[in-house]
Design a protein around this motif. Structure first.
Motif, PDB file in Angstrom:
ATOM      1  N   GLU A   1       0.938  -1.207   0.258  1.00 13.37           N
ATOM      2  CA  GLU A   1       0.430  -0.291  -0.364  1.00 13.37           C
ATOM      3  C   GLU A   1       0.663   1.440  -0.361  1.00 13.37           C
ATOM      4  OE1 GLU A   1      -3.252   2.148   3.245  1.00 13.37           O
ATOM      5  OE2 GLU A   1      -3.183  -0.630   2.666  1.00 13.37           O
ATOM      6  N   ILE A   2       0.604   2.383  -1.104  1.00 14.05           N
ATOM      7  CA  ILE A   2       1.236   3.365  -0.714  1.00 14.05           C
ATOM      8  C   ILE A   2       0.641   4.534  -0.697  1.00 14.05           C
ATOM      9  CG2 ILE A   2       2.924   4.630  -2.913  1.00 14.05           C
ATOM     10  CD1 ILE A   2       3.083   2.637  -4.076  1.00 14.05           C
ATOM     11  N   SER A   3       0.806   5.633   0.148  1.00 11.43           N
ATOM     12  CA  SER A   3       0.160   6.245   0.208  1.00 11.43           C
ATOM     13  C   SER A   3       1.414   7.405   0.971  1.00 11.43           C
ATOM     14  CB  SER A   3       0.102   6.237   2.122  1.00 11.43           C
ATOM     15  OG  SER A   3       0.890   6.126   2.791  1.00 11.43           O
ATOM     16  N   ILE A   4       1.092   8.849  -0.735  1.00 12.32           N
ATOM     17  CA  ILE A   4       2.228   9.771  -0.234  1.00 12.32           C
ATOM     18  C   ILE A   4       1.647  11.161   0.660  1.00 12.32           C
ATOM     19  CG2 ILE A   4       1.890  12.159  -1.889  1.00 12.32           C
ATOM     20  CD1 ILE A   4       1.081  10.362  -4.218  1.00 12.32           C
ATOM     21  N   THR A   5       3.088  11.367   1.278  1.00 13.44           N
ATOM     22  CA  THR A   5       2.756  11.830   3.049  1.00 13.44           C
ATOM     23  C   THR A   5       3.637  13.639   1.950  1.00 13.44           C
ATOM     24  OG1 THR A   5       5.648  11.421   3.261  1.00 13.44           O
ATOM     25  CG2 THR A   5       3.356   9.694   3.791  1.00 13.44           C
TER      26      THR A   5
ATOM     27  N   ALA B   1       8.946  -9.370   1.473  1.00 11.70           N
ATOM     28  CA  ALA B   1      10.133  -9.003   0.845  1.00 11.70           C
ATOM     29  C   ALA B   1       9.934  -7.703   0.677  1.00 11.70           C
ATOM     30  CB  ALA B   1      11.021  -9.832   0.004  1.00 11.70           C
ATOM     31  N   THR B   2      10.908  -6.839   0.825  1.00 15.97           N
ATOM     32  CA  THR B   2      11.096  -5.373   0.249  1.00 15.97           C
ATOM     33  C   THR B   2      10.830  -4.867  -1.343  1.00 15.97           C
ATOM     34  OG1 THR B   2      12.693  -4.697   2.057  1.00 15.97           O
ATOM     35  CG2 THR B   2      12.004  -2.908   0.358  1.00 15.97           C
ATOM     36  N   PRO B   3       9.776  -4.735  -1.861  1.00 14.92           N
ATOM     37  CA  PRO B   3       9.328  -3.890  -2.957  1.00 14.92           C
ATOM     38  C   PRO B   3      10.143  -3.457  -3.517  1.00 14.92           C
ATOM     39  CG  PRO B   3       7.904  -2.910  -1.640  1.00 14.92           C
ATOM     40  CD  PRO B   3       9.463  -3.136  -0.596  1.00 14.92           C
ATOM     41  N   THR B   4      10.576  -4.197  -5.179  1.00 19.89           N
ATOM     42  CA  THR B   4      11.737  -3.812  -5.486  1.00 19.89           C
ATOM     43  C   THR B   4      12.233  -1.990  -6.162  1.00 19.89           C
ATOM     44  OG1 THR B   4      10.875  -4.706  -7.749  1.00 19.89           O
ATOM     45  CG2 THR B   4      12.181  -6.493  -7.014  1.00 19.89           C
ATOM     46  N   ARG B   5      12.861  -1.802  -6.570  1.00 19.51           N
ATOM     47  CA  ARG B   5      12.509  -0.241  -7.557  1.00 19.51           C
ATOM     48  C   ARG B   5      11.813  -0.432  -8.705  1.00 19.51           C
ATOM     49  NH1 ARG B   5      16.329   3.537  -5.566  1.00 19.51           N
ATOM     50  NH2 ARG B   5      16.419   4.677  -6.752  1.00 19.51           N
ATOM     51  N   LYS B   6      11.866  -1.501  -9.111  1.00 14.64           N
ATOM     52  CA  LYS B   6      10.890  -1.620 -10.537  1.00 14.64           C
ATOM     53  C   LYS B   6       9.647  -1.623 -10.385  1.00 14.64           C
ATOM     54  CE  LYS B   6      12.526  -2.926 -14.171  1.00 14.64           C
ATOM     55  NZ  LYS B   6      13.657  -3.840 -15.698  1.00 14.64           N
ATOM     56  N   LEU B   7       8.971  -2.615  -9.033  1.00  7.64           N
ATOM     57  CA  LEU B   7       7.340  -2.581  -8.897  1.00  7.64           C
ATOM     58  C   LEU B   7       7.340  -1.365  -8.155  1.00  7.64           C
ATOM     59  CD1 LEU B   7       5.627  -4.275  -8.010  1.00  7.64           C
ATOM     60  CD2 LEU B   7       6.414  -4.473  -6.386  1.00  7.64           C
ATOM     61  N   VAL B   8       7.619  -0.088  -7.280  1.00  7.06           N
ATOM     62  CA  VAL B   8       7.709   0.603  -6.798  1.00  7.06           C
ATOM     63  C   VAL B   8       7.447   1.974  -8.065  1.00  7.06           C
ATOM     64  CG1 VAL B   8       8.289   3.105  -5.181  1.00  7.06           C
ATOM     65  CG2 VAL B   8       8.733   0.404  -5.140  1.00  7.06           C
ATOM     66  N   HIS B   9       8.255   1.678  -8.975  1.00  3.35           N
ATOM     67  CA  HIS B   9       8.376   2.909 -10.344  1.00  3.35           C
ATOM     68  C   HIS B   9       7.328   2.737 -10.364  1.00  3.35           C
ATOM     69  CE1 HIS B   9       8.891   4.335 -13.843  1.00  3.35           C
ATOM     70  NE2 HIS B   9      10.082   5.095 -13.151  1.00  3.35           N
ATOM     71  N   ALA B  10       7.007   1.502 -11.133  1.00  2.00           N
ATOM     72  CA  ALA B  10       5.474   1.297 -11.853  1.00  2.00           C
ATOM     73  C   ALA B  10       4.394   1.710 -11.377  1.00  2.00           C
ATOM     74  CB  ALA B  10       5.143   0.089 -12.361  1.00  2.00           C
ATOM     75  N   LYS B  11       4.113   1.103  -9.382  1.00  2.00           N
ATOM     76  CA  LYS B  11       2.934   1.965  -9.164  1.00  2.00           C
ATOM     77  C   LYS B  11       2.633   3.079  -8.864  1.00  2.00           C
ATOM     78  CE  LYS B  11       1.642  -2.501  -6.915  1.00  2.00           C
ATOM     79  NZ  LYS B  11       0.261  -2.983  -6.595  1.00  2.00           N
ATOM     80  N   LEU B  12       4.417   3.307  -8.556  1.00  4.05           N
ATOM     81  CA  LEU B  12       3.745   5.309  -8.227  1.00  4.05           C
ATOM     82  C   LEU B  12       3.065   5.877  -9.037  1.00  4.05           C
ATOM     83  CD1 LEU B  12       4.277   7.048  -5.856  1.00  4.05           C
ATOM     84  CD2 LEU B  12       6.858   6.830  -6.403  1.00  4.05           C
ATOM     85  N   ALA B  13       4.155   6.044 -10.307  1.00  4.03           N
ATOM     86  CA  ALA B  13       3.460   7.037 -12.095  1.00  4.03           C
ATOM     87  C   ALA B  13       2.513   5.890 -12.468  1.00  4.03           C
ATOM     88  CB  ALA B  13       4.465   5.162 -13.214  1.00  4.03           C
ATOM     89  N   ALA B  14       1.568   4.760 -11.697  1.00  4.70           N
ATOM     90  CA  ALA B  14       0.348   4.179 -12.191  1.00  4.70           C
ATOM     91  C   ALA B  14      -1.072   5.473 -11.034  1.00  4.70           C
ATOM     92  CB  ALA B  14       0.089   3.231 -12.129  1.00  4.70           C
ATOM     93  N   MET B  15      -0.245   5.591  -9.570  1.00  2.00           N
ATOM     94  CA  MET B  15      -0.670   6.696  -8.319  1.00  2.00           C
ATOM     95  C   MET B  15      -0.904   7.905  -9.221  1.00  2.00           C
ATOM     96  SD  MET B  15      -0.554   6.272  -4.863  1.00  2.00           S
ATOM     97  CE  MET B  15      -1.013   6.374  -3.348  1.00  2.00           C
ATOM     98  N   VAL B  16       0.411   8.325  -9.639  1.00  5.04           N
ATOM     99  CA  VAL B  16      -0.163  10.028 -10.263  1.00  5.04           C
ATOM    100  C   VAL B  16      -0.064  10.561 -11.729  1.00  5.04           C
ATOM    101  CG1 VAL B  16       1.492  10.198  -8.292  1.00  5.04           C
ATOM    102  CG2 VAL B  16       2.482   9.947 -10.598  1.00  5.04           C
ATOM    103  N   ASN B  17      -0.597   9.497 -11.989  1.00  2.00           N
ATOM    104  CA  ASN B  17      -1.363   9.651 -13.264  1.00  2.00           C
ATOM    105  C   ASN B  17      -0.270  10.451 -13.855  1.00  2.00           C
ATOM    106  OD1 ASN B  17      -3.471   8.360 -13.231  1.00  2.00           O
ATOM    107  ND2 ASN B  17      -4.771  10.618 -12.412  1.00  2.00           N
TER     108      ASN B  17
END
Length: 110
Positions: free
Chosen positions: A2-6, A28-44
């Motif tokens: 779950e990602i929350s923008i602070t 396990a700790t999420p990879t940079r690639k996975l975080v990058h993809a989810k964050l890009a989708a989250m901020v459109n």
């Protein structure tokens, strides 16, 4: 995961948004690639306009804190962002193409 923008700040001079986020995860700790993809989708935003700056987690805690920058265009990202961050995040292949991307050796030298 779950990602929350602070924090979400608009930087008009550099044509970008500066984000700080917190990720709660299991396993396990999420990879940079996975975080990058989810964050890009989250901020459109397109993947080639988002750069992860830092991701930090503490031992034994399943909370990760990080920061990222979202540029208004790919050209702004190329002008302003450091090569090693683009290479580390996998954005260099999307921005420059697989053959023109700066190598990791060149990124470490700068």
């Amino acid at each position: 995961m779950e990602i929350s923008i602070t924090s979400d700040k608009k930087n008009e001079l550099l044509s970008r948004r500066e984000l700080e986020f917190t990720i709660t995860y299991n396993g396990a700790t999420p990879t940079r690639k996975l975080v990058h993809a989810k964050l890009a989708a989250m901020v459109n935003a397109a993947k080639d306009q988002v750069v992860l700056d830092s991701m930090k987690c503490r031992f034994g805690i399943t909370i990760l804190k990080g920061s990222a920058r979202v540029y208004e265009s790919k050209d702004d990202l190329v002008k302003l962002e450091r090569a090693y961050l683009m290479t580390r995040g996998g954005v260099a292949e999307e921005v420059f193409g697989a053959q023109d991307a700066p190598s990791e050796d060149a990124a470490e030298a700068s």
